[in-house]
Design a protein around this motif. Structure first.
Motif, PDB file in Angstrom:
ATOM      1  N   ARG A   8       0.823  -1.190   0.000  1.00 32.07           N
ATOM      2  CA  ARG A   8       0.000   0.000   0.000  1.00 32.07           C
ATOM      3  C   ARG A   8       0.864   1.250   0.000  1.00 32.07           C
ATOM      4  O   ARG A   8       0.520   2.266  -0.563  1.00 32.07           O
ATOM      5  CB  ARG A   8      -0.892   0.035   1.252  1.00 32.07           C
ATOM      6  N   MET A 131      -5.598  -1.412   6.076  1.00 31.72           N
ATOM      7  CA  MET A 131      -5.912  -0.267   6.928  1.00 31.72           C
ATOM      8  C   MET A 131      -6.101  -0.719   8.372  1.00 31.72           C
ATOM      9  O   MET A 131      -5.542  -0.130   9.316  1.00 31.72           O
ATOM     10  CB  MET A 131      -7.181   0.411   6.401  1.00 31.72           C
ATOM     11  N   ASP A 141       1.167   5.238  11.158  1.00 27.70           N
ATOM     12  CA  ASP A 141       0.018   5.252  10.260  1.00 27.70           C
ATOM     13  C   ASP A 141      -1.247   5.492  11.080  1.00 27.70           C
ATOM     14  O   ASP A 141      -1.997   4.575  11.386  1.00 27.70           O
ATOM     15  CB  ASP A 141      -0.066   3.927   9.504  1.00 27.70           C
ATOM     16  N   PRO A 143      -4.978   6.561  12.158  1.00 28.20           N
ATOM     17  CA  PRO A 143      -6.271   6.581  11.476  1.00 28.20           C
ATOM     18  C   PRO A 143      -6.911   7.967  11.552  1.00 28.20           C
ATOM     19  O   PRO A 143      -6.639   8.744  12.469  1.00 28.20           O
ATOM     20  CB  PRO A 143      -7.090   5.561  12.260  1.00 28.20           C
ATOM     21  N   THR A 144      -7.725   8.271  10.580  1.00 31.03           N
ATOM     22  CA  THR A 144      -8.530   9.486  10.593  1.00 31.03           C
ATOM     23  C   THR A 144      -9.991   9.065  10.532  1.00 31.03           C
ATOM     24  O   THR A 144     -10.311   7.897  10.276  1.00 31.03           O
ATOM     25  CB  THR A 144      -8.199  10.381   9.387  1.00 31.03           C
ATOM     26  N   ARG A 147     -10.816   7.639   7.103  1.00 26.29           N
ATOM     27  CA  ARG A 147     -10.283   6.296   6.853  1.00 26.29           C
ATOM     28  C   ARG A 147     -11.029   5.244   7.647  1.00 26.29           C
ATOM     29  O   ARG A 147     -11.284   4.141   7.162  1.00 26.29           O
ATOM     30  CB  ARG A 147      -8.788   6.273   7.180  1.00 26.29           C
ATOM     31  N   GLY A 150     -14.190   4.711   5.907  1.00 21.58           N
ATOM     32  CA  GLY A 150     -13.956   3.879   4.732  1.00 21.58           C
ATOM     33  C   GLY A 150     -13.857   2.410   5.088  1.00 21.58           C
ATOM     34  O   GLY A 150     -14.348   1.543   4.352  1.00 21.58           O
ATOM     35  N   LEU A 308     -11.425   5.273   0.392  1.00 21.44           N
ATOM     36  CA  LEU A 308     -11.420   6.180   1.540  1.00 21.44           C
ATOM     37  C   LEU A 308     -10.321   5.818   2.537  1.00 21.44           C
ATOM     38  O   LEU A 308      -9.755   6.697   3.195  1.00 21.44           O
ATOM     39  CB  LEU A 308     -12.780   6.160   2.242  1.00 21.44           C
ATOM     40  N   THR A 309     -10.014   4.538   2.648  1.00 18.52           N
ATOM     41  CA  THR A 309      -8.958   4.137   3.603  1.00 18.52           C
ATOM     42  C   THR A 309      -7.587   4.618   3.155  1.00 18.52           C
ATOM     43  O   THR A 309      -6.631   4.620   3.949  1.00 18.52           O
ATOM     44  CB  THR A 309      -8.895   2.604   3.776  1.00 18.52           C
ATOM     45  N   GLN A 310      -7.466   5.015   1.895  1.00 21.33           N
ATOM     46  CA  GLN A 310      -6.173   5.469   1.375  1.00 21.33           C
ATOM     47  C   GLN A 310      -6.003   6.977   1.470  1.00 21.33           C
ATOM     48  O   GLN A 310      -4.956   7.517   1.133  1.00 21.33           O
ATOM     49  CB  GLN A 310      -6.016   5.047  -0.097  1.00 21.33           C
ATOM     50  N   ARG A 312      -5.081  10.312   2.985  1.00 24.09           N
ATOM     51  CA  ARG A 312      -4.115  10.696   4.007  1.00 24.09           C
ATOM     52  C   ARG A 312      -4.414  12.090   4.552  1.00 24.09           C
ATOM     53  O   ARG A 312      -4.950  12.939   3.853  1.00 24.09           O
ATOM     54  CB  ARG A 312      -2.696  10.681   3.432  1.00 24.09           C
TER      55      ARG A 312
END
Length: 315
Positions: A8, A131, A141, A143-144, A147, A150, A308-310, A312
């Motif tokens: 990824r 993710m 990494d 999370p938001t 994400r 997602g 959405l998980t990608q 940033r």
């Protein structure tokens, strides 16, 4: 359908690669991107055809043999050498199992009981698993909300594909579980490579060639224990295995290696979102596989969640 260079975040040494200037005479990257999407999308059809004449382990072994041969030829042309160092080879052995031997075998076994369309869609869940795992395994990494949303949307899409409201009626539960486990194996392998081989001094081609070689050795040991030598060699399934290895593994790795180097890992990884679309179209058009409404709808939801998980956080 990935190797060391296909994470990824371009796990391993790919993350440190500078984008080289475009080489005159090189095919436009968009055409190579399209070719890679088609090759990996049709790989699930080729697996299905291959298992019509040979055992899943035999399909996987053949795939790795022909894929390794392509990488060996590329290394010979570029005068690349295999990596050195016991530590590097030890990490590559684990990477070969997680990124090649295990998922390739699981997908081959899964397609004994599920259509190639479903296997291709299950493959698209890899970014979702990635993710979820990176939130635990990679401290950098973070999370938001987008994400995490997602991730939730993606797994709703998985349940839609599987027809959860019908109690998964008529679904090959074992085959589906194998395909999902195969897609989970990829991000586990990516995280492992990112943690262990990020500082390796060897080239991508050298590492990937060694990785495929090790995966081939692993299957060469396992296959005779669970299968017997075929009494006849069916031409069409054998041709599918050759194409799966030479194109779906060997050439695809070289194409992706070039794309990551030229346009970066973020753009190169977008191929993930085209694979299930092509796999579904190929399965329906060529193999005549049936397609319920929930399959394409769920696939769209899965891909939206994966995208959405990608996303940033802005710098």
């Amino acid at each position: 359908m990935t190797t060391v260079t296909a994470s990824r975040d371009a796990a391993g040494p790919a993350s440190a690669s500078a984008v080289p200037p475009r080489t005159r005479g090189r095919l436009d990257w968009r055409l190579r991107f399209a070719a890679l999407s088609l090759i990996w999308g049709f790989s699930f059809l080729l697996i299905k055809v291959g298992t019509d004449g040979y055992a899943p382990f035999q399909v996987t072994l053949g795939r790795l043999v022909f894929g390794t041969a392509v990488l060996a030829a590329a290394m010979a042309v570029k005068r690349e050498r295999l990596p050195r160092g016991i530590r590097t080879w030890g990490h590559l052995t684990v990477a070969a199992f997680l990124l090649n031997a295990l998922p390739f075998s699981l997908f081959a076994y899964s397609e004994l009981t599920i259509p190639s369309t479903l296997a291709g869609i299950c493959n698209a869940t890899s970014p979702l698993w990635g993710m979820a795992l990176s939130m635990v395994a990679l401290s950098e990494d973070r999370p938001t909300r987008v994400r995490v949303a997602g991730l939730g949307i993606g797994f709703i899409g998985v349940l839609t594909v599987l027809g959860a409201w019908q109690g998964f009626h008529g679904l090959g539960a074992t085959g589906t579980a194998m395909a999902l486990l195969a897609s989970l194996s990829y991000p586990i392998g990516w995280i492992y490579v990112r943690r262990t081989l990020a500082g390796a001094g060897e080239s991508h081609l050298s590492l990937t060639g060694a990785q495929l070689l090790l995966a081939t050795v692993q299957l060469a040991v396992v296959t005779p224990l669970f299968t017997s030598v075929p009494t006849s060699f069916s031409l069409v399934p054998l041709s599918a295995i050759v194409a799966l290895g030479a194109l779906g593994t060997g050439l695809a790795v070289l194409l992706q290696y070039g794309l990551v180097a030229e346009v970066g890992p973020t753009t190169a990884q977008m191929v993930t979102y085209f694979i299930p679309v092509i796999a579904t179209a190929a399965g329906v058009a060529v193999l005549g596989e049936s397609l319920a409404w929930s399959t394409p709808v769920g696939a769209v939801i899965v891909l939206a969640g994966a995208a959405l998980t990608q996303v940033r956080r802005s710098a």
